[in-house]
Write a protein that holds these residues in place. Sequence first.
Motif, PDB file in Angstrom:
ATOM      1  N   SER A 284      -2.666  83.086 -61.562  1.00 12.23           N
ATOM      2  CA  SER A 284      -3.279  81.901 -62.157  1.00 12.23           C
ATOM      3  C   SER A 284      -4.767  81.800 -61.835  1.00 12.23           C
ATOM      4  O   SER A 284      -5.171  81.963 -60.685  1.00 12.23           O
ATOM      5  CB  SER A 284      -2.568  80.638 -61.641  1.00 12.23           C
ATOM      6  OG  SER A 284      -3.282  79.479 -62.031  1.00 12.23           O
ATOM      7  N   PRO A 285      -5.625  81.504 -62.820  1.00 15.59           N
ATOM      8  CA  PRO A 285      -7.057  81.293 -62.575  1.00 15.59           C
ATOM      9  C   PRO A 285      -7.321  80.094 -61.669  1.00 15.59           C
ATOM     10  O   PRO A 285      -8.387  79.982 -61.076  1.00 15.59           O
ATOM     11  CB  PRO A 285      -7.629  81.053 -63.982  1.00 15.59           C
ATOM     12  CG  PRO A 285      -6.624  81.630 -64.917  1.00 15.59           C
ATOM     13  CD  PRO A 285      -5.295  81.438 -64.250  1.00 15.59           C
ATOM     14  N   THR A 288      -8.324  80.935 -57.997  1.00 18.42           N
ATOM     15  CA  THR A 288      -9.458  81.833 -57.796  1.00 18.42           C
ATOM     16  C   THR A 288     -10.188  81.556 -56.497  1.00 18.42           C
ATOM     17  O   THR A 288     -10.533  82.479 -55.743  1.00 18.42           O
ATOM     18  CB  THR A 288     -10.442  81.733 -58.988  1.00 18.42           C
ATOM     19  OG1 THR A 288      -9.776  82.147 -60.172  1.00 18.42           O
ATOM     20  CG2 THR A 288     -11.665  82.618 -58.752  1.00 18.42           C
ATOM     21  N   SER A 324     -16.813  84.198 -61.778  1.00 14.79           N
ATOM     22  CA  SER A 324     -17.032  84.548 -63.188  1.00 14.79           C
ATOM     23  C   SER A 324     -16.252  85.806 -63.578  1.00 14.79           C
ATOM     24  O   SER A 324     -15.601  85.846 -64.622  1.00 14.79           O
ATOM     25  CB  SER A 324     -18.527  84.778 -63.444  1.00 14.79           C
ATOM     26  OG  SER A 324     -19.259  83.603 -63.201  1.00 14.79           O
ATOM     27  N   ASN A 327     -12.321  85.131 -63.438  1.00 19.42           N
ATOM     28  CA  ASN A 327     -11.859  84.291 -64.539  1.00 19.42           C
ATOM     29  C   ASN A 327     -12.015  84.988 -65.890  1.00 19.42           C
ATOM     30  O   ASN A 327     -11.206  84.778 -66.799  1.00 19.42           O
ATOM     31  CB  ASN A 327     -12.621  82.961 -64.541  1.00 19.42           C
ATOM     32  CG  ASN A 327     -12.236  82.089 -63.341  1.00 19.42           C
ATOM     33  OD1 ASN A 327     -11.113  82.201 -62.825  1.00 19.42           O
ATOM     34  ND2 ASN A 327     -13.147  81.256 -62.879  1.00 19.42           N
ATOM     35  N   ALA A 328     -13.033  85.860 -66.015  1.00 14.55           N
ATOM     36  CA  ALA A 328     -13.201  86.614 -67.268  1.00 14.55           C
ATOM     37  C   ALA A 328     -12.032  87.567 -67.472  1.00 14.55           C
ATOM     38  O   ALA A 328     -11.480  87.674 -68.571  1.00 14.55           O
ATOM     39  CB  ALA A 328     -14.520  87.384 -67.232  1.00 14.55           C
ATOM     40  N   LYS A 330      -9.060  87.231 -66.107  1.00 10.38           N
ATOM     41  CA  LYS A 330      -7.849  86.424 -66.305  1.00 10.38           C
ATOM     42  C   LYS A 330      -7.741  85.917 -67.738  1.00 10.38           C
ATOM     43  O   LYS A 330      -6.648  85.823 -68.306  1.00 10.38           O
ATOM     44  CB  LYS A 330      -7.825  85.241 -65.330  1.00 10.38           C
ATOM     45  CG  LYS A 330      -7.575  85.624 -63.875  1.00 10.38           C
ATOM     46  CD  LYS A 330      -6.202  86.219 -63.692  1.00 10.38           C
ATOM     47  CE  LYS A 330      -5.915  86.551 -62.244  1.00 10.38           C
ATOM     48  NZ  LYS A 330      -4.628  87.247 -62.094  1.00 10.38           N
ATOM     49  N   SER A 331      -8.884  85.570 -68.340  1.00 12.89           N
ATOM     50  CA  SER A 331      -8.872  85.072 -69.721  1.00 12.89           C
ATOM     51  C   SER A 331      -8.409  86.154 -70.703  1.00 12.89           C
ATOM     52  O   SER A 331      -7.965  85.849 -71.811  1.00 12.89           O
ATOM     53  CB  SER A 331     -10.264  84.574 -70.113  1.00 12.89           C
ATOM     54  OG  SER A 331     -11.175  85.660 -70.210  1.00 12.89           O
ATOM     55  N   LEU A 332      -8.531  87.421 -70.260  1.00 14.14           N
ATOM     56  CA  LEU A 332      -8.069  88.537 -71.094  1.00 14.14           C
ATOM     57  C   LEU A 332      -6.643  88.957 -70.727  1.00 14.14           C
ATOM     58  O   LEU A 332      -6.156  89.982 -71.206  1.00 14.14           O
ATOM     59  CB  LEU A 332      -9.005  89.735 -70.912  1.00 14.14           C
ATOM     60  CG  LEU A 332     -10.470  89.524 -71.347  1.00 14.14           C
ATOM     61  CD1 LEU A 332     -11.320  90.716 -70.930  1.00 14.14           C
ATOM     62  CD2 LEU A 332     -10.558  89.299 -72.851  1.00 14.14           C
ATOM     63  N   ASN A 333      -5.996  88.159 -69.876  1.00  8.00           N
ATOM     64  CA  ASN A 333      -4.639  88.460 -69.390  1.00  8.00           C
ATOM     65  C   ASN A 333      -4.577  89.812 -68.687  1.00  8.00           C
ATOM     66  O   ASN A 333      -3.565  90.535 -68.769  1.00  8.00           O
ATOM     67  CB  ASN A 333      -3.625  88.430 -70.546  1.00  8.00           C
ATOM     68  CG  ASN A 333      -3.463  87.037 -71.145  1.00  8.00           C
ATOM     69  OD1 ASN A 333      -3.411  86.051 -70.380  1.00  8.00           O
ATOM     70  ND2 ASN A 333      -3.420  86.949 -72.446  1.00  8.00           N
TER      71      ASN A 333
END
Length: 454
Positions: A284-285, A288, A324, A327-328, A330-333
């Motif tokens: 999970s982000p 972080t 950054s 989270n980048a 993570k946003s791309l799974n």
Amino acid sequence: MLDKVIVGSEEWCAFPELGIPTIKARVDSGAKTSALHAINIAPFQKDGDNWVKFDINPIQNNSKTIIHCQARLVDKRVVKSSSGYREQRYVIKTGIKVGETNWEVEVTLTNRDSMGFRMLLGREAMSGRILVDPEQKYLLGQPTQEKLKEYYNNSNEEKKGLRIGLLASNPELYSNRRIMEAGEMRGHEMHFLNLKYCYMKLDAHTPEIHYRGGRILNDFDAVIPRIRPSMTFYGCAITRHFEALKVYSLNSSSAITQSRDKLFSLQLLLNSGVDIPTTGFANSPLDTNDLIQMVGGPPLIVKLLEGTQGKGVVLAETKKAAESVINAFKSLNANILVQEFIKEANGKDLRLFVIDGKVVAAIQREALPGEFRANIHLGGTASVIKPTAEEKRIAIKAAKAMNLKVAGVDIIRSTKGPLLLEVNSSPGLEGIEGATSKDIAGEMIRAIEKSFKL
């Protein structure tokens, strides 16, 4: 000019002081230094001076004939090979005989198994003594096969060889060429099998592996998987099918599969008591911030789980940069590991090559000035080192934990002691053979022979 010897682009020469009665040389005015094939190179002290001992197989494609040599060591220098690889070599000075002419030359020692000639005569050694006619060969004559046998007392015994397949993707890769040559030199029937051209028949009664054109590959004694990361799934499936057909695999499909799973492999290593840099993993982000603190805060390393060695790795020097990057991804799974940065390593790591439960060679790899280094090796220079007993223990233990017969084990030195970075199931041979002049490919073939009690 009249006093100079005229030679062709290829000639036979001798090194009387080294006990080498004749050896075929490539005469190359484009090369500055001369190079002599050497394996098992080891420096030692003699009467207070620095000497080096080494072995040589003077005849191409013949590993049975070995000459044990020793010479005074005059230098140790970094040389750029024809392939562009920089390696540190020992330098000796010894007498050479070309035709009826004798003089002293400086020669670097390196493993030339992958080259067409055991000896390279460079322009520094030729200066003032030789003129080259590049259109000619063997102007000074060449020995007959009978003469070679007389010189080297060759045995006529033939060793029964194995039928061995090399499962890989690129036949021109240095490591693959060396393994093929090493197997052939030891009397085995070697076949390069491109993984993309292999396909299988799953059947309870007549399982088969086919090759492009319909050729059936069921009659191999052993295979050596050299699977690149992008081919892991298919390559391991093919290897698994060979194993089902009772074909011996130097590294098993299950061992390769788990070594390619970074998270699983680190868990296996920790469970075996092998220390690694502090590492965090989260899905999970929202976690972080705690993940960053878990590994000691910035600077830290972010690694893609699916990334290949040296790729998908980011150094985050500040907390904001770390957030950054994480989270980048993570946003791309994308699944990632977060790892502490070992600053005191200063751009250096160790590669220990383990074969059949034994460390057969070790080098230290150092990044070039200005090169990014994030607890991994990206390039630079390689030099021979003597690993500590603890580093050897870690490498052997890591290979055993991963159930790998052949492994490249990467270790980093820290204030906490040696830490394991990664275990590679298809380690490259060029860097470590070039730096150590050891016959690593031959050791891999010997490991197969041992399993067949040859």
